[in-house]
Design a protein around this motif. Structure first.
Motif, short mmCIF file in Angstrom:
data_model
loop_
_atom_site.label_atom_id
_atom_site.label_comp_id
_atom_site.label_asym_id
_atom_site.label_seq_id
_atom_site.Cartn_x
_atom_site.Cartn_y
_atom_site.Cartn_z
N VAL A 182 0.74 -1.08 0.07
CA VAL A 182 0.10 -0.14 0.11
C VAL A 182 1.02 1.22 0.09
O VAL A 182 1.65 1.36 0.79
N VAL A 183 0.82 2.00 -1.01
CA VAL A 183 1.47 3.36 -0.96
C VAL A 183 0.48 4.36 -0.77
O VAL A 183 -0.53 4.62 -1.74
N ARG A 184 0.68 5.46 -0.10
CA ARG A 184 -0.12 6.54 0.30
C ARG A 184 0.68 7.61 0.77
O ARG A 184 1.42 7.47 1.65
N PRO A 185 0.52 8.78 0.01
CA PRO A 185 1.16 9.96 0.54
C PRO A 185 1.11 10.54 1.88
O PRO A 185 2.24 10.80 2.44
N GLU A 186 -0.22 10.28 2.53
CA GLU A 186 -0.23 10.47 3.84
C GLU A 186 0.81 9.49 4.99
O GLU A 186 1.17 10.05 6.08
N PHE A 187 1.35 8.47 4.38
CA PHE A 187 2.20 7.66 5.11
C PHE A 187 3.38 8.24 5.33
O PHE A 187 4.02 7.68 6.34
N GLY A 188 3.75 9.31 4.46
CA GLY A 188 5.21 9.84 4.58
C GLY A 188 4.99 10.82 6.05
O GLY A 188 6.11 10.91 6.56
N LEU B 193 -5.99 -17.24 3.15
CA LEU B 193 -4.86 -16.05 3.01
C LEU B 193 -5.88 -14.74 2.50
O LEU B 193 -5.46 -13.83 2.86
N ARG B 194 -6.83 -14.97 1.60
CA ARG B 194 -7.44 -13.94 1.23
C ARG B 194 -8.26 -13.22 2.22
O ARG B 194 -8.67 -12.01 2.30
N ARG B 195 -8.84 -13.96 3.16
CA ARG B 195 -9.65 -13.34 4.39
C ARG B 195 -8.65 -12.33 5.27
O ARG B 195 -8.86 -11.53 5.79
N VAL B 196 -7.05 -13.06 5.40
CA VAL B 196 -6.22 -12.38 6.11
C VAL B 196 -6.03 -10.94 5.64
O VAL B 196 -5.77 -10.00 6.05
N LEU B 197 -5.73 -10.95 4.21
CA LEU B 197 -5.16 -9.95 3.61
C LEU B 197 -6.38 -8.81 3.37
O LEU B 197 -6.20 -7.61 3.52
N ASP B 198 -7.70 -9.24 3.22
CA ASP B 198 -8.71 -8.55 3.25
C ASP B 198 -9.03 -7.81 4.63
O ASP B 198 -9.31 -6.50 4.48
N GLU B 199 -8.81 -8.45 5.56
CA GLU B 199 -8.93 -7.83 6.96
C GLU B 199 -7.77 -6.75 7.16
O GLU B 199 -8.00 -5.69 7.98
N ALA B 200 -6.45 -7.05 6.65
CA ALA B 200 -5.37 -6.04 6.90
C ALA B 200 -5.60 -4.99 6.03
O ALA B 200 -5.49 -3.87 6.37
N LEU B 201 -6.45 -5.08 4.74
CA LEU B 201 -6.44 -3.90 3.92
C LEU B 201 -7.65 -3.03 4.61
O LEU B 201 -7.66 -1.79 4.79
N ALA B 202 -8.47 -3.56 5.28
CA ALA B 202 -9.60 -2.84 6.00
C ALA B 202 -8.93 -2.18 7.09
O ALA B 202 -9.52 -0.99 7.37
N SER B 203 -8.04 -2.65 7.81
CA SER B 203 -7.37 -2.23 8.83
C SER B 203 -6.60 -0.99 8.41
O SER B 203 -6.65 0.23 9.29
N LEU B 204 -6.05 -0.95 7.52
CA LEU B 204 -5.31 0.30 6.82
C LEU B 204 -6.24 1.37 6.38
O LEU B 204 -5.77 2.55 6.39
N ALA B 205 -7.52 1.05 5.86
CA ALA B 205 -8.37 2.11 5.69
C ALA B 205 -9.05 2.74 6.73
O ALA B 205 -9.49 4.03 6.54
#
Length: 255
Positions: free
Chosen positions: A202-208, A243-255
């Motif tokens: 995940v790349v987002r300018p705000e992470f800088g 694996l998909r479930r884990v990655l989906d949950e990870a993306l949701a947590s970053l959102a």
């Protein structure tokens, strides 16, 4: 015929996304060859959507596939695939290749969310994904690899993922699994006996300004900040569904 060695299939798919001047995203280039077919699907708001449709099985041994995506300034693109990619053994000698080359311009956004890659027993595939993102660009990239079908051993799979943000290298890593891979790939320090491995970049300018905090995400995934406005989630699981479930949950947590 004796003495004749098959050379495998060569195919490239190209996507170019640009602002259309009306608040949406145009696709001036959308072209595929042979087994790599591209289809535009229904857009969502200002986001164009493309589906990669495999017209045949593969890559087989000796094949060389490439997919290129260029997202220009202010354009928004989401790319998925219609089905899993299955690496199979073939008549041609040597490894097969799958190259992915991605660039995201200033204020551009790309969601790269293909289905899983399955490494079938007897196959030999090298995957190389190279990503360039501008300073104000945004990216979500998912990689999922399943080692072997149910009840079978995996083929050999080598996967390299490299990311540059604003011209700076922030990630360059490689993982090799299966027969002939360096020892320890299935040990506790790498896969720990799991047969599915995935990454979420995940790349987002705000992470800088506010980097993510490194932490475990359950028992089988880890989130780490990268040296730039980016974060990486690495996960292992018993199978592709988990694996998909884990990655989906990870993306949701970053959102």
């Amino acid at each position: 015929m004796d003495g004749v060695i098959a050379t495998g299939v060569r195919a490239t798919a190209r996507i170019v996304a640009r602002e259309d001047g009306r608040g949406g995203t145009a696709l001036p280039v959308l072209e595929g060859e042979g087994p790599l077919a591209l289809r535009r699907t229904r857009a969502s708001g200002d986001e164009a959507r493309v589906m990669l449709v495999g017209a045949m099985s593969g890559p087989l041994g000796g094949d060389h596939f490439a997919v290129e995506a260029d997202v220009g300034r202010g354009a928004r693109l989401r790319v998925g695939s219609a089905a899993a990619t299955i690496a199979l053994p073939g008549q041609a000698k040597g490894e097969s290749r799958y190259d992915v080359r991605i660039s995201v311009g200033e204020d551009g956004e790309l969601q790269w969310l293909p289905e899983q890659l399955i490494s079938v027993c007897g196959s030999d595939l090298r995957v190389v994904t190279r990503v360039e993102v501008a300073a104000s660009g945004r990216l979500v990239l998912r990689e999922e690899q399943v080692l072997g079908r149910v009840g079978e051993e995996p083929g050999r799979l080598t996967s390299r993922l490299a990311l540059r943000v604003a011209g700076r290298v922030v990630l360059d890593q490689e993982l090799a699994c299966g027969p002939g891979a360096p020892g320890g790939w299935d040990g506790p320090a790498v896969l720990g006996g799991h047969r599915a491995v995935g990454q979420l970049l995940v790349v987002r300018p705000e992470f800088g300004g506010e980097p993510v905090v490194a932490r475990m995400l359950g028992e089988s995934a880890a989130l780490v900040p990268l040296a730039g406005p980016a974060a990486l989630v690495t996960a292992v699981a018993a199978d592709g569904l988990r694996l998909r479930r884990v990655l989906d949950e990870a993306l949701a947590s970053l959102a």
